[in-house]
Design a protein around this motif. Structure first.
Motif, mmCIF file in Angstrom:
data_model
loop_
_atom_site.group_PDB
_atom_site.id
_atom_site.type_symbol
_atom_site.label_atom_id
_atom_site.label_comp_id
_atom_site.label_asym_id
_atom_site.label_seq_id
_atom_site.Cartn_x
_atom_site.Cartn_y
_atom_site.Cartn_z
ATOM 1 N N UNK A 11 0.834 -1.209 0.000
ATOM 2 C CA UNK A 11 0.000 0.000 0.000
ATOM 3 C C UNK A 11 0.867 1.257 0.000
ATOM 4 N N UNK A 12 1.954 1.212 0.750
ATOM 5 C CA UNK A 12 2.866 2.353 0.772
ATOM 6 C C UNK A 12 3.506 2.592 -0.589
ATOM 7 N N UNK A 13 3.864 1.514 -1.280
ATOM 8 C CA UNK A 13 4.443 1.651 -2.620
ATOM 9 C C UNK A 13 3.436 2.237 -3.592
ATOM 10 N N UNK A 14 2.196 1.809 -3.476
ATOM 11 C CA UNK A 14 1.153 2.315 -4.363
ATOM 12 C C UNK A 14 0.947 3.805 -4.135
ATOM 13 N N UNK A 15 0.878 4.210 -2.885
ATOM 14 C CA UNK A 15 0.688 5.625 -2.562
ATOM 15 C C UNK A 15 1.876 6.444 -3.071
ATOM 16 N N UNK A 16 3.093 5.940 -2.894
ATOM 17 C CA UNK A 16 4.276 6.660 -3.380
ATOM 18 C C UNK A 16 4.270 6.785 -4.897
ATOM 19 N N UNK A 17 3.876 5.721 -5.587
ATOM 20 C CA UNK A 17 3.800 5.769 -7.051
ATOM 21 C C UNK A 17 2.768 6.789 -7.497
ATOM 22 N N UNK A 18 1.611 6.806 -6.853
ATOM 23 C CA UNK A 18 0.571 7.770 -7.224
ATOM 24 C C UNK A 18 1.040 9.208 -7.008
ATOM 25 N N UNK A 19 1.758 9.435 -5.926
ATOM 26 C CA UNK A 19 2.290 10.776 -5.662
ATOM 27 C C UNK A 19 3.249 11.197 -6.773
ATOM 28 N N UNK A 20 4.058 10.273 -7.249
ATOM 29 C CA UNK A 20 4.986 10.581 -8.336
ATOM 30 C C UNK A 20 4.230 10.836 -9.642
ATOM 31 N N UNK A 21 3.186 10.041 -9.918
ATOM 32 C CA UNK A 21 2.420 10.213 -11.155
ATOM 33 C C UNK A 21 1.798 11.597 -11.239
ATOM 34 N N UNK A 22 1.466 12.176 -10.091
ATOM 35 C CA UNK A 22 0.857 13.505 -10.085
ATOM 36 C C UNK A 22 1.796 14.558 -10.672
ATOM 37 N N UNK A 23 3.088 14.337 -10.556
ATOM 38 C CA UNK A 23 4.068 15.317 -11.033
ATOM 39 C C UNK A 23 4.336 15.203 -12.530
ATOM 40 N N UNK A 24 3.749 14.230 -13.211
ATOM 41 C CA UNK A 24 4.093 13.953 -14.607
ATOM 42 C C UNK A 24 3.193 14.637 -15.629
ATOM 43 N N UNK A 25 2.340 15.532 -15.180
ATOM 44 C CA UNK A 25 1.478 16.271 -16.101
ATOM 45 C C UNK A 25 0.539 15.350 -16.872
ATOM 46 N N UNK A 26 0.439 15.551 -18.194
ATOM 47 C CA UNK A 26 -0.509 14.753 -18.984
ATOM 48 C C UNK A 26 -0.159 13.266 -19.049
ATOM 49 N N UNK A 27 1.077 12.916 -18.737
ATOM 50 C CA UNK A 27 1.465 11.504 -18.737
ATOM 51 C C UNK A 27 1.023 10.791 -17.465
ATOM 52 N N UNK A 28 0.643 11.539 -16.449
ATOM 53 C CA UNK A 28 0.228 10.948 -15.188
ATOM 54 C C UNK A 28 -0.903 9.934 -15.330
ATOM 55 N N UNK A 29 -2.043 10.310 -15.944
ATOM 56 C CA UNK A 29 -3.135 9.338 -16.094
ATOM 57 C C UNK A 29 -2.749 8.112 -16.929
ATOM 58 N N UNK A 30 -1.905 8.320 -17.934
ATOM 59 C CA UNK A 30 -1.462 7.195 -18.768
ATOM 60 C C UNK A 30 -0.657 6.209 -17.921
ATOM 61 N N UNK A 31 0.243 6.747 -17.115
ATOM 62 C CA UNK A 31 1.060 5.875 -16.270
ATOM 63 C C UNK A 31 0.240 5.239 -15.144
ATOM 64 N N UNK A 32 -0.794 5.922 -14.678
ATOM 65 C CA UNK A 32 -1.682 5.302 -13.688
ATOM 66 C C UNK A 32 -2.342 4.080 -14.312
ATOM 67 N N UNK A 33 -2.790 4.205 -15.565
ATOM 68 C CA UNK A 33 -3.407 3.059 -16.254
ATOM 69 C C UNK A 33 -2.426 1.902 -16.374
ATOM 70 N N UNK A 34 -1.205 2.191 -16.795
ATOM 71 C CA UNK A 34 -0.201 1.133 -16.945
ATOM 72 C C UNK A 34 0.170 0.524 -15.594
ATOM 73 N N UNK A 35 0.278 1.362 -14.575
ATOM 74 C CA UNK A 35 0.572 0.881 -13.227
ATOM 75 C C UNK A 35 -0.552 -0.018 -12.728
ATOM 76 N N UNK A 36 -1.789 0.333 -13.059
ATOM 77 C CA UNK A 36 -2.940 -0.465 -12.641
ATOM 78 C C UNK A 36 -2.878 -1.869 -13.243
ATOM 79 N N UNK A 37 -2.440 -1.957 -14.498
ATOM 80 C CA UNK A 37 -2.306 -3.274 -15.141
ATOM 81 C C UNK A 37 -1.329 -4.139 -14.356
ATOM 82 N N UNK A 38 -0.163 -3.601 -14.069
ATOM 83 C CA UNK A 38 0.861 -4.349 -13.330
ATOM 84 C C UNK A 38 0.367 -4.677 -11.924
ATOM 85 N N UNK A 39 -0.267 -3.717 -11.270
ATOM 86 C CA UNK A 39 -0.768 -3.936 -9.915
ATOM 87 C C UNK A 39 -1.806 -5.054 -9.877
ATOM 88 N N UNK A 40 -2.658 -5.108 -10.876
ATOM 89 C CA UNK A 40 -3.683 -6.152 -10.921
ATOM 90 C C UNK A 40 -3.043 -7.522 -11.070
#
Length: 167
Positions: A11-40
């Protein structure tokens, strides 16, 4: 990998990854989608990602990022459960009597049962993806029912995350 996902403070890793994705501008949602695939695939908690997507990107952008990632991850886990991880999934699923009932129901009413399972919070999302790979439901029925069935819960979690983010 699975042992690490279960034993490490994921859970801590997920929260840290999400915090980093917020800093990526328009790429943030794209990387959240890709991260979700791996997380699943790795059994990481998807609800945290969905809540985080709502908090970071708002309802609609957060929903699209989480919904696309959750569906792609669910389809990937289904295909892994049907192929490479079949023996492991079969051992895990046979330990739960509910999955035997699901398998019988899915063989008769595949699309409808998968849709109803997606609407129910009772069954664990990650294990269910793999376990449904053991059934006779065709992939296209599984994928279509998953796409539709993930909308209400996904919107709810993203909205809650968005509301919490606004606070």
């Amino acid at each position: 990998v699975v042992a690490g996902a279960l034993l490490l403070p994921s859970k801590g890793y997920v929260v840290n990854a999400l915090t980093w994705f917020e800093t990526l501008g328009p790429w943030g949602p794209v990387l959240v989608s890709l991260f979700y695939v791996v997380a699943t695939i790795l059994f990481l908690p998807g609800s945290i990602i969905t809540l985080g997507a709502g908090a970071l990107f708002g309802v609609w952008k957060g929903f699209l990022a989480a919904w696309i990632g959750a569906n792609l991850g669910a389809c990937a886990a289904f295909l892994l459960g049907r192929t490479l991880a079949r023996d492991w999934v079969d051992r895990k699923a046979s330990a739960h009597p509910r999955f035997a009932a699901i398998e019988n129901a899915v063989s008769e009413e595949g699309f409808k049962i998968v849709l109803l399972l997606r609407l129910s919070p009772v069954f664990p999302f990650n294990l269910l993806n793999y376990a449904l790979g053991l059934t006779k439901v065709p992939f296209w029925k599984y994928a279509t029912a998953t796409l539709i069935g993930m909308v209400p819960g996904g919107l709810m979690y993203v909205y809650i995350g968005s509301a919490a983010g606004s606070l």
